[in-house]
Design an enzyme around this catalytic site. Structure first.
Site, PDB file in Angstrom:
ATOM      1  N   TYR C  91      12.448 -32.460  13.405  1.00 20.47           N
ATOM      2  CA  TYR C  91      11.290 -33.268  13.776  1.00 20.47           C
ATOM      3  C   TYR C  91      10.290 -33.455  12.624  1.00 20.47           C
ATOM      4  O   TYR C  91       9.862 -32.496  12.005  1.00 20.47           O
ATOM      5  CB  TYR C  91      10.573 -32.588  14.938  1.00 20.47           C
ATOM      6  CG  TYR C  91       9.563 -33.466  15.623  1.00 20.47           C
ATOM      7  CD1 TYR C  91       9.959 -34.386  16.568  1.00 20.47           C
ATOM      8  CD2 TYR C  91       8.220 -33.359  15.323  1.00 20.47           C
ATOM      9  CE1 TYR C  91       9.029 -35.193  17.216  1.00 20.47           C
ATOM     10  CE2 TYR C  91       7.281 -34.169  15.963  1.00 20.47           C
ATOM     11  CZ  TYR C  91       7.697 -35.088  16.901  1.00 20.47           C
ATOM     12  OH  TYR C  91       6.784 -35.881  17.527  1.00 20.47           O
ATOM     13  N   SER C 186      17.320 -28.036  15.471  1.00 22.32           N
ATOM     14  CA  SER C 186      16.177 -28.503  16.246  1.00 22.32           C
ATOM     15  C   SER C 186      16.389 -29.947  16.699  1.00 22.32           C
ATOM     16  O   SER C 186      17.376 -30.204  17.401  1.00 22.32           O
ATOM     17  CB  SER C 186      14.909 -28.325  15.406  1.00 22.32           C
ATOM     18  OG  SER C 186      13.756 -28.368  16.210  1.00 22.32           O
ATOM     19  N   GLN C 187      15.550 -30.891  16.304  1.00 24.78           N
ATOM     20  CA  GLN C 187      15.798 -32.290  16.680  1.00 24.78           C
ATOM     21  C   GLN C 187      17.188 -32.705  16.210  1.00 24.78           C
ATOM     22  O   GLN C 187      17.908 -33.436  16.901  1.00 24.78           O
ATOM     23  CB  GLN C 187      14.744 -33.195  16.063  1.00 24.78           C
ATOM     24  CG  GLN C 187      14.949 -34.671  16.333  1.00 24.78           C
ATOM     25  CD  GLN C 187      13.877 -35.526  15.642  1.00 24.78           C
ATOM     26  OE1 GLN C 187      12.875 -35.871  16.218  1.00 24.78           O
ATOM     27  NE2 GLN C 187      14.091 -35.832  14.370  1.00 24.78           N
ATOM     28  N   ASP C 272      11.574 -17.462  18.935  1.00 22.47           N
ATOM     29  CA  ASP C 272      11.330 -18.886  18.694  1.00 22.47           C
ATOM     30  C   ASP C 272      10.405 -19.439  19.770  1.00 22.47           C
ATOM     31  O   ASP C 272      10.724 -19.382  20.960  1.00 22.47           O
ATOM     32  CB  ASP C 272      12.672 -19.614  18.729  1.00 22.47           C
ATOM     33  CG  ASP C 272      12.574 -21.085  18.372  1.00 22.47           C
ATOM     34  OD1 ASP C 272      11.459 -21.589  18.157  1.00 22.47           O
ATOM     35  OD2 ASP C 272      13.628 -21.729  18.288  1.00 22.47           O
ATOM     36  N   HIS C 301      11.829 -20.076  14.837  1.00 18.62           N
ATOM     37  CA  HIS C 301      12.539 -21.354  14.845  1.00 18.62           C
ATOM     38  C   HIS C 301      13.415 -21.557  13.612  1.00 18.62           C
ATOM     39  O   HIS C 301      14.286 -22.420  13.614  1.00 18.62           O
ATOM     40  CB  HIS C 301      11.530 -22.490  14.988  1.00 18.62           C
ATOM     41  CG  HIS C 301      12.144 -23.785  15.375  1.00 18.62           C
ATOM     42  ND1 HIS C 301      12.954 -23.936  16.483  1.00 18.62           N
ATOM     43  CD2 HIS C 301      12.087 -25.019  14.811  1.00 18.62           C
ATOM     44  CE1 HIS C 301      13.359 -25.194  16.572  1.00 18.62           C
ATOM     45  NE2 HIS C 301      12.844 -25.861  15.572  1.00 18.62           N
TER      46      HIS C 301
END
Lengths: 322, 322, 322, 322, 322, 322
Positions: C91, C186-187, C272, C301
């Site tokens: 992101y 993640s994204q 996270d 994360h």
């Protein structure tokens, strides 16, 4: 706000830390090695500017024979032998200044405040090097210094100092060797528990919000330093978590509690994020001697602070016959 | 926001740090002592899972003969001698993983990444102990380890490692000993500057947001770690400020800059609170060789980061004739 | 500290997100519409300053025919067809610089790094506009851009790009169209899951701490951005919570997992707060293909970061026969 | 604490922002283009639950003909023509709810509150899309949307909306077209200044802590959002600082002030970190019409807040002959 | 993120606060004492600059006969008797400015906004002294002012003011004494509940995120001010926790709810850390009259804010026959 | 980091605070009024558990005759008359516990620790009410209690207490009335300065990081509490800044310094944000008696803390002939 379990759950909580089979053996060997370096104690009177209290600058042989400093304070003019309290200091601090911490000597005890090797650069000064320490990669602070092996871990040295401090003090004329207690808050409380487990000289102990307790839980339920130092190290050394936890079994306050039969005053604080109360109760529940626990509901890591003193004073007067 | 002086004021700012008369003598003696422990270098190929780059695990003799680790990366199949870049790591980090930091070898250089003794417990792993270190009281981290005496200060050992790394590399068949440069960011930039001042082997240097620079100013104009470690120590050891600053004179990047004549690439960032730009300019202004400075107006301590690479690549290609 | 459920509870947790009846239909229509704009791919070699890796600047047709950028990196001199990894970015970031992210090409893969439309203004640069986007009221970031309708939601466009990237890559001579994998953190992990569900070209996927997963739970158990963007929007648009959650059903990683049969490497981190581990396990449990999960207990994360690479390398070598 | 210069230095501070030669031309062309899409205005009475105020839902043609929303509030039963205040909203907010912001209509004005395209997802709701917007890479928020070119920059569209709002309002029967003023705080203050510079309809303006002012200084003296969005973008897009600042010259409140001759009420706050007072004074000093400035010494970005209202009321009554 | 229990658990949660046997007696005596000082009401028209609303400055006799201020707002020209809303203000604030808070009068009610004795130095101004207050040691704020004895506790005075405000208003010609409602958010919601329990004049009440509720739980589950003021006091006054909680029983919103039979609108917010939702539900569940509860899932202490107004308007219109 | 001017600028800085013509008259009248209530002193021995120090619980008549508490500590068995130190406590604290603060009595002085009316709810307990206080609207804390009028301002009462404490102590048999000094840190330092200006009994004073100094500057150069309480009040009470500053002139440490001729020990800390060093130097420069200043470069508001004690001990021994 409460940082941990409710009071009911604290009373039933049990740590999943395990006691190594060779725990006692490891510590017997460690202490024997250090004692083999001989034991010297220097006690030098100093002028701290006080008229009601005499202060002495002490150096004794700690782990590996390293010279460890401390202050001895007694009521002015006392010649002993006095009931004695050996005090260990919290994380980051050293023995501080001679004219500070006057309560115990003002109450009639000989009061020995042990310096903390290699610490004493934060909140209270120290004068003792971690001379025999060699360090692999580490996160800032001492929590991960030498942590990959129980033989090199920082606390192996500091706990040995704590035990030898009791022995050094026992040999001083001002001290009644049959009436020695230990005390400390946080890291000091962990050292008090370890000394009470490892030294037959200790007759009572006050372990307030003891640190180093219940590592498997402590390292995952709080973000507060210094427990977090271990998590920060493992965040990068991802492959060493098991090895680190194997080392920590030999230094967990829970395991020293399992070996201690000395009357012990505990205190926990329900808003404490530094040594969350479940980790304190973890040690309390395993302790094998007479014990009492003060719970401070609206306090953090300061716990009872100045209000803990009269409670401990009563406890020590009773246990040391003062 | 800008954390320090305006660009105009930076261009005219001069540090009030002074160069000790025996600065060169101190370092000559230090290096000679360490060299007297002999010099061994081990270079072992490892499988990093890469097909375009060969990686070697290196151990060489650093300060006091201590074994220091590093990674050597070269284009796959290269037999040398190659133009070489010795890289030092930022505060808290170690040499990291062999399969990381692939840029310099991918660009055709031999790339040696030196491990950082006793660090490597934060952000990138290390494998090297600070074996010969003995520490008095200290604040967390290494900034105050042994700081009361230039002989025992941590950076005496680390800077010696940095110089000896260049010498170790110079003896490897894959390396063209006449084409060695050094580089680093932050602590790595300080080591690069020191190596360029102390080693005649260094032909060029890139010192990006160098740390350890201009201690008299740096310790009072920022709250950011790690400079703040010194302030935290002196906050308690109030009586030792002069002694600490006397030690620091022997380790100030400003003073190494005064001895360095090597072509040097500098970079500073105007929003940097970790190594405030005036402390970087302090070293830049004192540096005695050819030099260039990149100023990043909207950056903090990351400075040019990935955008610094092509600039340094151009600089090193030119200086090392690649 | 742990930010979510215990490991035991994670293993039994199931999301209460529901799969819309017309989920597949919605995506079939969306992809068909975009494919109808035609498909053009430009591949231009550039000089990234590297000798071991060749880099190409790629533009392909994404959602609505919008031009989407990317970098293709291959071992220098390779002519293909190579096993290929399509990577999606986290992101806020874009495809970054051509000379960065060298691991996968250095390990012998063709490595395509897709740019992220309208992002790339944070932590890594991008070069792709969100050209066909029209936006109603929104909170900062892209999480609420067009969120009141599945047709206008930002992720409808980005997920389409991700699928079309696989198709674009499959047509390149350097790429072995039968050996394409996707990956991302993640994204990027969410896009990898979506591409593995929507494209028959994908043979394996690595979805590390995937984002966009389990919205009903994720939006109420963490304050961390970017999930919190949705909460901030609903904090003001109080009357639109149901409508927003109806849109999100079509973009939830949990629902893509329910459609994916591709061998998938997952990773979750127990500390996270950005993609809390229960939301990752939510997708893991629903995934219908072969799968493995790495759990990082002391990480946030960043999860496995550099230590994730060898694990993924082994996984992709096995799945893509390298 | 004061966040910027002292009051003396504020009174002598002058911005180094420069006025482009084609500034007026750029805006003339922009407005002409949008006007060429035709102008429609819809005004629909709604039930806001109030008995003393009538509220209308308005839609008018903004930039590129995009439909822009707003609320018109008048004293109940008023048939006009009334002196009118056009209000613009601060960053992140939209026109809010019809039953809020009752002061100006309760004081006897027609009060038009313009919605903010693509914002309205934070602190107050909006209902207007940034429909004609296409966005390159951007940091979260709208400050960097399309910032690489003055033609595509977000504020080109929003400022056009602000000017066309005045024109739309001027055509309403409830409004006395010869007695229109504009006002706003922060972003709203910037729009008020722009409208007062670009529209001949505006008879008075109140620009409280106006935003978008003095970009060269504002982007380096504060860490507060939203100015910081630009810095965050340039932190990554290091090579685009000059281009970004070239765009910003066409949108700087300082430059609109240089074109405005309308009587203007200014306010600045000395503890304001969002629009530091020097950036407000920068516009104040350049403004070419009658002006007054309220300085709030102990306030941040809220400035005079509820206490600004009677001052502005007196100002507007005087300037609009109410 | 959610700050408290899940919605299911909220619906079954019950407070462990207990109702003192002499609760009603204590309040009867308190009110009788204050009424014995006589009751004077001054109502003075002021010019607030508004044409649609008339504003009056009111002073009435509160606790101990102290003069308490307030604003009365009515539709311009109204002569009454009007349905009336008495509003109490949140913690730290006072009655504010006369030209603010125009909603209720604009909707056709007489609106009386009571000032808050000794507060009004934060977020909105006040003009009323806590004249009869004498204070022992206290933590900053009013939460611990006089807390060691129910007779001297600050809220004894403020709650009495709230009840007497209703009585004062009931005697005004503009007010229809048979149609009076009370409302407030947070502290104002606590006062509304207390007034609805203690005054037979109150016909309806809106208690939004009411404060002072469920002290035994509230003081240990949140770190947010102002509940935390009590914890900060007890952190030091460790020996007074029981005494403090004994005082608080007489002021707990839960206990007032147990006495109230008035139709009441409640609201709670699931991300509220100031008055955590379980403490609001604690009061809701004990309330003995008709009741409704709005739950705002994505809101903090602002709860429904501007969106609460139409819901309360509908509620009050129904209950007060407007 | 340094929070204020450089050391050079501190040495030349002068406050712009002005001395009211009737300053002395105001205080003469205030003290005379309070003395007219008569003066009673109760001194009761208590058991603090100490053997080297005797402790007495003291109550004396302060402002308006209010009973003010304090602890008197003397070396065990002392019968007086002793040189005496009257100590005032920092903001928020009270006299604390009898067994704390043992330094001064242990050094041979009579040590009187005055309680702080209405404080003592933070960091150290108090037992004294602010009984005669009546308070208008105020921000949390006591900084703005009654601040709209010098007659009602909180510090009028507290400073009177401080002066009357000296008089009360002077009448005790244990005290040598010709050898009384005052001391305090922060708020305590302000009270020490005021007492040294207003009481002819005071022979020496130690004013460490004195608070309440140089209000015109202090209220705008720091965000730290408690100075910030004033700014927070004025942030809302915008129209009362002049009135507040008019009150503060009568309580500014700078103005007391202008009246004091007593030998005074000052200390300032260069990293202090609570009482920024310029405000301490402001008082130092105006002080009219013999004076010395310790500057702590690396300290915040703790200043010299435990290391200040020997310096003050030497100072007081010299000035009080001990």
């Amino acid at each position: 706000m409460f940082t941990d379990l409710s009071e009911e759950d604290l009373s039933s909580y049990r740590s999943r830390q395990t006691l190594p089979d060779d725990f006692a053996e490891f510590w017997d060997r460690t202490l024997a090695d250090s004692r083999s370096h001989g034991s010297s104690v220097e006690v030098t009177p100093i002028d701290a500017g006080l008229s009601t209290i005499d202060v002495y600058d002490v150096t004794f042989s700690g782990y590996g024979g390293d010279p460890i400093r401390g202050w001895l304070r007694v009521p002015a003019g006392a010649s002993g032998p006095l009931p004695t309290i050996v005090q260990y200091v919290g994380y980051g601090g050293g023995r501080g200044r001679p004219w500070a911490e006057l309560f115990w000597a003002s109450a009639g005890f000989a009061h020995f405040q042990m310096d903390t090797r290699g610490q004493g650069g934060n909140w209270s000064v120290g004068d003792t090097a971690d001379a025999s320490g060699s360090a692999g990669p580490q996160f800032a602070g001492v929590m991960t210094r030498g942590i990959l092996d129980r033989e090199t871990y920082y606390y192996r040295r500091l706990i040995t100092d704590a035990v030898l401090a009791v022995e050094a003090v026992a040999g001083m004329p001002l001290v009644d060797a049959s009436r020695i207690a230990v005390r400390g808050n946080s890291q000091g409380g962990a050292l008090a528990m370890a000394a009470s487990a490892l030294s037959s000289r200790v007759r009572a102990s006050a372990s307030v919000v003891p640190f180093l307790s219940d590592f498997p839980r402590a390292t995952v339920i709080t973000d507060a330093l210094p427990f977090r130092e271990i998590g920060e190290f493992l965040k990068i050394h991802r492959d060493k978590a098991a090895r680190v936890h194997e080392t920590l079994r030999y230094f967990d306050t829970v395991n020293f509690a399992r070996l201690s039969t000395v009357p012990t005053y505990f205190a926990a604080a329900l808003m404490d994020a530094v040594t969350p109360p479940s980790t304190v109760f973890a040690a309390f529940h395993e302790h094998r001697g007479p014990k009492e626990m003060t719970v401070w509901p609206y306090n953090g890591h300061e716990a009872g602070d100045v209000d803990e003193l009269p409670r401990m004073l009563e406890f020590f007067r009773r246990e040391l016959d003062l």
